[in-house]
Scaffold this motif. Structure first.
Motif, PDB file in Angstrom:
ATOM      1  N   GLU A   5     -17.675 -15.080  20.043  1.00 18.45           N
ATOM      2  CA  GLU A   5     -19.102 -14.801  20.171  1.00 18.45           C
ATOM      3  C   GLU A   5     -19.436 -13.437  19.584  1.00 18.45           C
ATOM      4  N   GLN A  21     -22.093 -12.699  16.562  1.00 20.86           N
ATOM      5  CA  GLN A  21     -23.195 -11.743  16.713  1.00 20.86           C
ATOM      6  C   GLN A  21     -23.191 -10.728  15.583  1.00 20.86           C
ATOM      7  N   VAL A  56     -30.104 -13.687  15.301  1.00 19.99           N
ATOM      8  CA  VAL A  56     -30.201 -14.992  15.968  1.00 19.99           C
ATOM      9  C   VAL A  56     -29.046 -15.109  16.959  1.00 19.99           C
ATOM     10  N   SER A  57     -29.100 -16.135  17.789  1.00 16.72           N
ATOM     11  CA  SER A  57     -28.062 -16.296  18.803  1.00 16.72           C
ATOM     12  C   SER A  57     -26.743 -16.706  18.143  1.00 16.72           C
ATOM     13  N   SER A  58     -25.646 -16.461  18.863  1.00 20.87           N
ATOM     14  CA  SER A  58     -24.333 -16.822  18.334  1.00 20.87           C
ATOM     15  C   SER A  58     -24.216 -18.337  18.161  1.00 20.87           C
ATOM     16  N   GLY A  59     -24.892 -19.086  19.039  1.00 16.56           N
ATOM     17  CA  GLY A  59     -24.856 -20.544  18.919  1.00 16.56           C
ATOM     18  C   GLY A  59     -25.478 -21.031  17.628  1.00 16.56           C
TER      19      GLY A  59
END
Length: 453
Positions: free
Chosen positions: A224, A228, A234-237
């Motif tokens: 993660e 990042q 943006v989000s790690s997902g």
């Protein structure tokens, strides 16, 4: 020792193609006389026993040839297990069976004086007991056997992790693949190049550091923290999803030649096209009329260009299939009709178009490629037509200013159309709603089928 029988029982293929165990009594007797304690001791390490056999064979001791044959028996079981593992892993999804793999790698007849060099002997000659276990070495070479890999690629299987694929792809390769094979727009290519650069900058740096610390092995999923660092906005997902999508595009290309499509802008509805062409404060009544006229023009342009792109791609595909020796043009057209217009499964379609399996129908129709080719034509045609239409409402300077945004928006809209069609095809349940793409496709198919009749 896990299974002492494997050291004198050879796994081989019969003439029927079925595998069978063939015991070698000469090897069994020799092992029982030479290593009686090792064979009777359940905890005796295989690695130690294999090292003893290797030494006996490589130092050309008496009966060294029996030691070699014993190790080949052991290797034959590892090869057999490797094929079963691959068939189990990919069989259901890709139609892969062990019967397709075994003849390529399980080729040892158990003879000592044969001129033919079986794979088991090649594995044994390259084996170093100081570096790995014989089972590990055997499976590694079996999994990477050229003939076996060709069969896997023919099935659409490319066994490399997403992260390994992203690591060994450079910017020039990525741009060429996205432009020439996936028919991506300039905007998509720019975003993908940026994503690859961000990924390699972080992931390669950390992997190099791990190697310096003596940590090796397969490429793992980015952490993660790494995700990042690749894109903190943006989000790690989201970053992980983008990387997987990019890797899947590269994987698909590699399968093709050897056999980031980040969504920066999500349109809410067609009303945003109004914003795109730009509204100026003033006469709101007149502006609403212009907006209505533009939206009508947009809807008609989408309908016309989608129909035109589908017709062009269908004609190209039918011409190619017609030129083949066993012309499949009508089967292709009928398969599309049954799949996209009637909603039948590939399994049910196969016998109706002269094929025997779901895999054959999937390959013939290649719906993913069909959508990609239509998408490529549609974006270009729709962009050209709408920019001409927009000049009736806004000055050319304004159009130039929003040129990139317009392309992005149209790409998003076209992707939604294709995703809607793909979702309907992949659904296990009959879809009650006909997608715009499928409706246009069926309208194009109907007259073509009549021409065959």
């Amino acid at each position: 020792m896990d299974n002492p029988f494997h050291y004198w029982q050879l796994m081989r293929l019969r003439s029927s193609g079925q595998s069978q165990i063939q015991a070698n009594l000469e090897v069994q007797t020799w092992l029982q006389e030479r290593f009686p304690m090792a064979l009777l001791e359940p905890d005796y390490p295989d690695s130690q026993f294999q090292r003893q056999l290797c030494n006996c064979w490589r130092e050309q001791e008496q009966d060294g040839d029996l030691a070699q044959l014993s190790l080949r028996c052991f290797i034959s079981h590892q090869i057999h297990q490797a094929c079963l593992h691959l068939a189990q892993r990919y069989g259901e999804r890709y139609g892969l069976s062990s019967q397709e793999l075994l003849p390529l790698v399980l080729d040892d007849e158990g003879k000592l004086d044969s001129v033919y060099r079986p794979l088991s002997l090649e594995i044994l000659e390259s084996y170093n007991p100081d570096k790995s276990a014989l089972s590990t070495w055997t499976r590694q070479l079996a999994y990477n056997h050229p003939g076996l890999n060709r069969v896997l690629l023919d099935k659409g299987i490319y066994r490399a992790s997403d992260w390994a694929i992203l690591n060994d792809t450079n910017a020039e390769q990525l741009e060429r693949i996205l432009r020439d094979y996936h028919l991506c727009s300039n905007h998509e290519i720019t975003q993908a190049l940026s994503l690859l650069q961000q990924y390699q900058q972080i992931y390669r740096r950390d992997r190099l550091l791990q190697r310096r610390l003596g940590q090796r092995g397969r490429c793992q999923v980015p952490t993660e923290e790494q995700l990042q660092q690749m894109n903190p906005t943006v989000s790690s997902g989201v970053v992980l999803k983008q990387l997987k999508h990019l890797a899947s595009q590269l994987r698909e290309y590699r399968v093709h030649v050897r056999s980031g499509n980040p969504r920066l802008y999500q349109p809410r509805d067609e009303q945003e096209l109004e914003t795109l062409v730009g509204q100026q404060p003033g006469d709101w009544g007149a502006m609403e009329d212009e907006s209505d006229r533009f939206l009508q023009a947009y809807r008609q342009a989408l309908k016309d260009t989608l129909a035109g792109a589908i017709a062009q791609v269908l004609k190209t595909n039918l011409d190619k299939l017609r030129c083949r020796k066993n012309g499949r043009d009508y089967a292709y057209l009928q398969g599309l009709h049954l799949s996209q217009c009637q909603g039948l499964s590939m399994m049910k379609i196969a016998p109706q178009i002269g094929l025997t399996s779901q895999v054959q129908v999937t390959r013939l129709l290649n719906l993913k490629r069909l959508r990609l080719e239509v998408r490529h034509l549609l974006i270009a045609k729709l962009y050209q037509r709408l920019t001409q239409e927009a000049l009736n409402y806004i000055p050319i300077e304004r159009l130039r200013a929003i040129d990139q945004t317009l392309e992005t928006l149209l790409t998003e809209l076209v992707d939604d159309i294709m995703a809607e069609s793909a979702a309907g095809t992949q659904s296990a349940q009959p879809c009650q709603h006909v997608s715009r793409f499928n409706a246009a496709l069926c309208r194009a198919i109907c007259p073509l089928r009549q021409s065959f009749e």
